[in-house]
Write an enzyme that holds these catalytic residues in place. Structure first.
Site, PDB file in Angstrom:
ATOM      1  N   GLY A   1       0.788  -1.371   0.135  1.00  0.00           N
ATOM      2  CA  GLY A   1      -0.236  -0.079  -0.151  1.00  0.00           C
ATOM      3  C   GLY A   1       0.878   1.230  -0.042  1.00  0.00           C
TER       4      GLY A   1
ATOM      5  N   TYR B   1     -14.706   4.806   8.871  1.00  0.00           N
ATOM      6  CA  TYR B   1     -13.190   4.903   8.903  1.00  0.00           C
ATOM      7  C   TYR B   1     -12.408   5.276  10.353  1.00  0.00           C
ATOM      8  CZ  TYR B   1      -8.122   5.869   7.536  1.00  0.00           C
ATOM      9  OH  TYR B   1      -6.726   5.934   7.626  1.00  0.00           O
TER      10      TYR B   1
HETATM   11  N1  SER Z   1      -5.609   9.510   3.906  1.00  0.00           N
HETATM   12  C1  SER Z   1      -6.604   9.238   4.566  1.00  0.00           C
HETATM   13  C2  SER Z   1      -7.882   9.272   4.130  1.00  0.00           C
HETATM   14  O1  SER Z   1      -8.112  10.411   3.618  1.00  0.00           O
HETATM   15  C3  SER Z   1      -6.467   9.829   6.058  1.00  0.00           C
HETATM   16  O2  SER Z   1      -6.009   9.047   6.965  1.00  0.00           O
HETATM   17  O3  SER Z   1      -8.623   8.248   4.191  1.00  0.00           O
END
Ligand code: SER
Length: 317
Positions: A14, A142
């Site tokens: 990733g 998230y």
């Molecule tokens: N880059 C990530 C997102 O935007 C932030 O933790 O989901």
């Protein structure tokens, strides 16, 4: 190289893993770094790779035993936009996956790194200079998984003494891997748009300022945190971790400098709402005090690096 370390990395291919692994190999010996890949694999990669699913605890256990693992960098996870598309999978991978890792860390006495995020914050968090201890009421799945994960890490440390360390990553911008399904990732996509078409359609508004960091800084900070003496670690949820903050309009000014005639269009979508729920600047003084964190890349240096590396990468495709 004999460092006494055997490091397992999940999410190895990733955004973070792709840039962290070469540095870990250089520092601790290529033969001491074991990468897990599910699907994505860089064909030029020459390190040790094991194929499997990181949510499969028996698979992880077999690798820990086989390679006599001493540390895990558990990077596998869904990002903010991906999490809204599939909240159930986000919970399963981000929370249940972490809990399996923490259980194994307890059993095998492993040191763990796990990334939290600015997504742990929410609308009730201050927008500027967010302190280490603050309101954590995220509105994205998230973010919910990140707050849950932070509490799990702290629980496993307090209850079982697991040496787990974590950073609240801001938007991380690198060039080795393709950008993931996140909200801050416009700041990487924009370079691909500039180099391919001298144009980009941004899914955030021009003034959506967010905390950001060049990946080189994040990699250095992550390894510094993992190498710090355990007694200097006072935060077992996750450290605030900060470098630069900028808006799409400010990044566009950098891209215009590097790619004259660049055309930007704004078409905000559901990710704008996610961005609005996050703070703009972060106070990371506890990380600076505890283990000496200090960023080095400003927005101009970051933009120069991304533009040069992505140009070279695309030329070789
Ligand atoms: N880059 C990530 C997102 O935007 C932030 O933790 O989901």
């Amino acid at each position: 190289m004999h460092t006494g370390k055997k490091i397992l990395v999940t999410g190895a291919f990733g955004l973070v893993g792709s840039e962290l692994i070469p540095v870990l190999m250089e520092r601790f010996g290529k033969e001491n770094i074991i990468s897990i890949a599910r699907k994505t694999i860089d064909p030029t990669f020459t390190g040790i790779v094991e194929h499997g699913d990181v949510t499969d605890s028996a698979f992880l256990r077999s690798l820990i035993e086989k390679h006599q693992i001493t540390e895990i960098y558990h990077l596998a996870g869904l990002l903010s936009a991906g999490g809204e598309k599939d909240p159930a999978t986000a919970w399963d991978v981000n929370v249940n996956g972490l809990r399996h890792v923490l259980e194994l860390a307890r059993e095998f006495n492993l040191r763990v790194f796990w990334p939290s995020s600015i997504a742990a914050f929410g609308p009730s968090t201050p927008k500027q200079d967010v302190p280490q201890h603050t309101s954590l009421e995220p509105t994205s799945m998230y973010g919910v998984t990140k707050v849950s994960g932070e509490l799990l890490c702290q629980y496993y440390n307090h209850r079982y003494g697991v040496d787990v360390r974590s950073l609240r990553f801001p938007g991380l911008n690198g060039w080795k891997a393709a950008p993931g399904d996140g909200t801050t990732e416009y700041a990487i996509h924009i370079f691909y748009g500039a180099i391919r078409n001298n144009a980009y359609t941004c899914f955030l508004k021009p003034d959506a300022t967010l905390p950001m960091m060049y990946l080189d800084d994040a990699v250095r900070g992550t390894i510094d945190l993992m190498e710090a003496p355990a007694e200097s670690i006072t935060v077992r949820t996750s450290y605030n971790f900060s470098a630069i903050s900028f808006s799409p309009a400010e990044l566009v000014a950098q891209v215009e400098r590097l790619s004259p005639g660049f055309k930007i269009t704004y078409e905000p979508d559901f990710r704008q709402k996610i961005a609005e729920s996050w703070p703009q600047t972060i106070d990371d003084s506890v990380a600076r005090r505890d283990w000496g964190w200090k960023p080095t890349f400003g927005i101009a240096e970051m933009a120069n690096e991304l533009y040069a590396h992505i140009t070279e990468k695309l030329a070789n495709e």
